[in-house]
Write an enzyme that holds these catalytic residues in place. Structure first.
Site, PDB file in Angstrom:
ATOM      1  N   ARG A 126      -4.835  -4.596   9.638  1.00 62.16           N
ATOM      2  CA  ARG A 126      -3.598  -3.759   8.972  1.00 62.16           C
ATOM      3  C   ARG A 126      -3.729  -2.249   9.422  1.00 62.16           C
ATOM      4  O   ARG A 126      -4.683  -1.719   9.015  1.00 62.16           O
ATOM      5  CB  ARG A 126      -3.744  -3.643   7.358  1.00 62.16           C
ATOM      6  CG  ARG A 126      -2.914  -2.932   6.651  1.00 62.16           C
ATOM      7  CD  ARG A 126      -2.912  -3.134   5.078  1.00 62.16           C
ATOM      8  NE  ARG A 126      -4.290  -2.891   4.416  1.00 62.16           N
ATOM      9  CZ  ARG A 126      -4.633  -1.579   3.779  1.00 62.16           C
ATOM     10  NH1 ARG A 126      -3.762  -0.612   3.827  1.00 62.16           N
ATOM     11  NH2 ARG A 126      -5.653  -1.556   3.427  1.00 62.16           N
ATOM     12  N   ASP A 183      -7.882  -6.211   5.897  1.00 64.53           N
ATOM     13  CA  ASP A 183      -7.255  -7.110   5.089  1.00 64.53           C
ATOM     14  C   ASP A 183      -5.861  -7.335   5.602  1.00 64.53           C
ATOM     15  O   ASP A 183      -4.717  -7.520   4.663  1.00 64.53           O
ATOM     16  CB  ASP A 183      -7.509  -6.509   3.696  1.00 64.53           C
ATOM     17  CG  ASP A 183      -6.768  -5.086   3.811  1.00 64.53           C
ATOM     18  OD1 ASP A 183      -6.075  -4.256   4.749  1.00 64.53           O
ATOM     19  OD2 ASP A 183      -6.991  -4.311   2.741  1.00 64.53           O
ATOM     20  N   HIS A 188      -5.369   4.728   9.624  1.00 61.40           N
ATOM     21  CA  HIS A 188      -6.468   3.952   9.788  1.00 61.40           C
ATOM     22  C   HIS A 188      -6.194   2.360   9.998  1.00 61.40           C
ATOM     23  O   HIS A 188      -4.917   1.887   9.656  1.00 61.40           O
ATOM     24  CB  HIS A 188      -7.345   4.134   8.478  1.00 61.40           C
ATOM     25  CG  HIS A 188      -7.752   5.502   8.403  1.00 61.40           C
ATOM     26  ND1 HIS A 188      -6.966   6.571   7.659  1.00 61.40           N
ATOM     27  CD2 HIS A 188      -8.894   6.099   8.817  1.00 61.40           C
ATOM     28  CE1 HIS A 188      -7.686   7.613   7.790  1.00 61.40           C
ATOM     29  NE2 HIS A 188      -8.904   7.367   8.285  1.00 61.40           N
ATOM     30  N   HIS A 238      -3.647  11.947  15.622  1.00 59.20           N
ATOM     31  CA  HIS A 238      -4.103  11.030  14.108  1.00 59.20           C
ATOM     32  C   HIS A 238      -2.611  10.233  13.618  1.00 59.20           C
ATOM     33  O   HIS A 238      -1.750  10.843  13.429  1.00 59.20           O
ATOM     34  CB  HIS A 238      -4.625  11.771  13.013  1.00 59.20           C
ATOM     35  CG  HIS A 238      -4.846  10.944  11.886  1.00 59.20           C
ATOM     36  ND1 HIS A 238      -5.961  10.334  11.823  1.00 59.20           N
ATOM     37  CD2 HIS A 238      -4.223  10.644  10.598  1.00 59.20           C
ATOM     38  CE1 HIS A 238      -6.119   9.723  10.400  1.00 59.20           C
ATOM     39  NE2 HIS A 238      -4.864   9.963   9.882  1.00 59.20           N
ATOM     40  N   CYS A 266      -2.553   1.038   9.085  1.00 58.22           N
ATOM     41  CA  CYS A 266      -2.005   1.686   7.818  1.00 58.22           C
ATOM     42  C   CYS A 266      -1.526   2.854   8.534  1.00 58.22           C
ATOM     43  O   CYS A 266      -2.404   3.954   8.558  1.00 58.22           O
ATOM     44  CB  CYS A 266      -3.010   1.578   6.597  1.00 58.22           C
ATOM     45  SG  CYS A 266      -2.387   2.577   5.311  1.00 58.22           S
ATOM     46  N   CYS A 306       0.696  -1.287   0.093  1.00 62.66           N
ATOM     47  CA  CYS A 306      -0.184  -0.013   0.105  1.00 62.66           C
ATOM     48  C   CYS A 306       0.824   1.241  -0.033  1.00 62.66           C
ATOM     49  O   CYS A 306       0.482   2.422  -0.237  1.00 62.66           O
ATOM     50  CB  CYS A 306      -1.008  -0.070   1.099  1.00 62.66           C
ATOM     51  SG  CYS A 306      -0.009   0.031   2.775  1.00 62.66           S
TER      52      CYS A 306
END
Ligand code: FE
Length: 146
Positions: free
Chosen positions: A131, A123, A119, A116, A133, A79
């Site tokens: 995951r 998957d 996310h 923050h 990310c 990703c």
């Protein structure tokens, strides 16, 4: 650490929850870190400093020093962002529903400073199937010594 020097809230040992205003963070954090941590921005894929690293060590919150992930839980994801299948402890991070940008996602925030981080998606690989990310700019890696 460049950030640590000018950031009175940064600590690798103090786990006290932080309640610091965005105005205050703006004075302390580098612009790229502020943009992600407090304005919930996202760095471009394949540009962050950690998306393809696999060195053994620990990833800390670049804003407050909270320990977030071990490299053992990092996996090679296509990703373009550093990806982990689990957080270091259940309290390392917290979660919020994020329905912005026409998507239903789960936001991951630092458990200590509420910044923050990225996310979480379902998957990921075994054993958790998750995951995380993350954005490299809000992580700070410390290699294991030995
Ligand atoms: Fe933090």
């Amino acid at each position: 650490m460049a950030i640590e020097k000018h950031n009175p809230y940064y600590s690798r040992t103090d786990t006290t929850l932080l309640h610091v205003t965005d105005a205050e963070w703006k004075k302390i954090l580098p612009a790229d870190v502020y943009n992600i941590a407090r304005d919930k921005g996202t760095e471009y894929a394949f540009t962050g400093k950690y998306y393809k690293t696999d060195t053994k060590g620990t990833y800390y919150c670049a804003v407050c020093g909270n320990a977030l992930f071990k490299s053992d839980a990092k996996f090679a994801s296509s990703c373009g962002w550093p990806s982990f299948y689990e957080a270091l402890t259940p309290n390392s991070v917290r979660y919020e529903n994020d329905n912005t940008h026409g998507m239903r996602r789960t936001e991951v925030l630092c458990g200590r400073c509420d910044s923050h981080l990225g996310h979480i998606f379902d998957d990921g690989p075994k054993p958790t199937g998750q995951r995380f990310c993350m954005n490299s700019a809000v992580l700070e890696f410390e290699p294991d010594t030995k």
